[in-house]
Design a protein around this motif. Structure first.
Motif, mmCIF file in Angstrom:
data_model
loop_
_atom_site.group_PDB
_atom_site.id
_atom_site.type_symbol
_atom_site.label_atom_id
_atom_site.label_comp_id
_atom_site.label_asym_id
_atom_site.label_seq_id
_atom_site.Cartn_x
_atom_site.Cartn_y
_atom_site.Cartn_z
ATOM 1 N N GLN A 14 0.833 -1.208 0.000
ATOM 2 C CA GLN A 14 0.000 0.000 0.000
ATOM 3 C C GLN A 14 0.866 1.255 0.000
ATOM 4 N N SER A 16 0.735 3.805 1.677
ATOM 5 C CA SER A 16 0.092 4.480 2.814
ATOM 6 C C SER A 16 1.096 5.217 3.699
ATOM 7 N N ALA A 50 -5.223 1.653 -0.068
ATOM 8 C CA ALA A 50 -4.742 2.771 0.757
ATOM 9 C C ALA A 50 -5.840 3.807 1.033
ATOM 10 N N TYR A 55 -7.111 9.670 4.235
ATOM 11 C CA TYR A 55 -5.826 9.920 3.569
ATOM 12 C C TYR A 55 -5.890 11.274 2.883
#
Ligand code: TYM
Length: 330
Positions: A14, A16, A50, A55
């Protein structure tokens, strides 16, 4: 060995965090490096995973490129490994929907990542609940047999195997049951002494992008055996997160000295951390230099990802057509 006879390997990471941490590198990336000569390898930047937790849009764009550059900098050979971004092959999400219709909701709710993230973020999106079916689709759409991952992903792999079995039993043999492949660093603990390193929790990680000073500072503050309070107290390496990381970086003879030195209090935690810092800094130096070069020429990375999509989409479409036909949706 001809390409056709090779087993297919798939794995995903991911985007992330700003950089991979050494846990991602030692388990998943090194797992790919170990297979790139013998397997037909597909490596995926899983951006749809993600976005299952909060986010920032701009960071996501930057992180996708950064993670792809880190794969390459770490030694993934784009001539031998196909690399792409998950959202560029929309067949993954379509397959996830079809497979999701086979699985009962409680199976999703039982998975540890769902429970952990729901607690951490105070609530859970539908995407977070559906996360494991998209991961199963990522793997099954390429009929991959081998999946290098860290230990935290084992429940998701078991779920993917169950999905494959359920589909095969209902609609006829279609998917192999994918096998997890654990590498040496399959569980890298956080330097805080609590749980594993995790991209989404920056504290306690050593990142591939950390400069030598940062690595040394982070290690200096790392938790060691909690029972070793004073320098003269004997320690137990198996209780120490720093020692676990040592096992992935330090040659056996030095590791034996550290084990004995810790148990007899002949070596202190600071000295032990210095040895590890030297090992990590030396290992990361060429990766960091290559990462900088790649980030200075992102067009090279984008070109590799575009080639990956051109290879993956026809493969994904073939499986999707087969599944649609077997499910009566053709
Ligand atoms: P992600 O992005 O959290 O982690 C990427 C890989 O790194 C491993 N890993 C660790 N290994 C050792 N020690 C740690 N502390 C540590 N933390 C993470 C993970 O096990 C993983 O192998 N769901 C996946 C991404 C994914 C995927 C897939 C993986 C999506 N589709 C299909 C394999 C196949 C994930 O969140 O990984």
């Amino acid at each position: 060995m001809s390409v056709k006879m090779r087993k297919r390997m798939f794995t995903g990471l991911q985007p992330s965090g700003e950089s991979l941490h050494i846990g991602n590198y030692l388990s998943a990336v090194k797992g790919v490096l170990a297979l790139q000569d013998t397997h037909d390898c597909i490596l995926c930047v899983v951006d749809y995973h993600a976005i299952t937790v909060p986010y920032e849009t701009e960071s996501l764009r930057r992180r996708k490129l950064g993670i792809a550059a880190e794969y390459l900098a770490a030694g993934v050979d784009s001539n031998r490994v196909t690399m792409m971004v998950q959202s560029d092959v929309p067949e993954h999400t379509e397959l996830a929907w079809l497979l999701g219709c086979l699985m009962p909701v409680p199976k999703f709710e039982q998975l540890p990542t769902y429970k952990d993230k729901k607690t951490r973020y105070g609530s859970a999106s539908f995407g977070l609940l559906a996360y494991p079916i998209l991961m199963a689709a990522d793997i099954l759409i390429y009929k991959a047999e081998t999946v290098p991952v860290g230990k935290d992903q084992l429940p998701h792999l078991e779920f993917a195997r169950e999905v494959a079995r359920k589909f095969n039993n209902t609609f006829g043999q279609t998917f192999p049951e994918p096998q997890a492949r654990l590498n040496e660093g399959a569980y890298i603990p956080s330097l805080t002494g609590k749980g594993a390193m995790a991209k989404s929790i920056a504290k306690g990680n050593i990142n591939l992008s950390d400069d030598p000073d940062t690595i040394r500072k982070k290690l200096a503050q790392a938790v060691t055996d909690p029972a070793r309070i004073r320098r003269r107290d004997p320690g137990e390496p198996t209780r120490c997160p720093v020692y676990t990381i040592h096992t992935c970086y330090t040659p056996q003879a030095t590791l034996d000295e550290i084990t004995q030195g810790c148990r007899s209090a002949a070596i202190g935690c600071l000295e032990c951390k210095h040895i590890l810092a030297d090992g990590i800094v030396a290992d990361l130096a060429p990766i960091q230099a290559r990462r900088e070069e790649l980030l200075a020429h992102p067009e090279e990375v984008y070109e590799i990802l575009a080639q990956g999509v051109a290879i993956c989409r026809p493969l994904a479409q073939e499986t999707l057509n087969e599944v649609r036909q077997k499910m009566g949706i053709d």
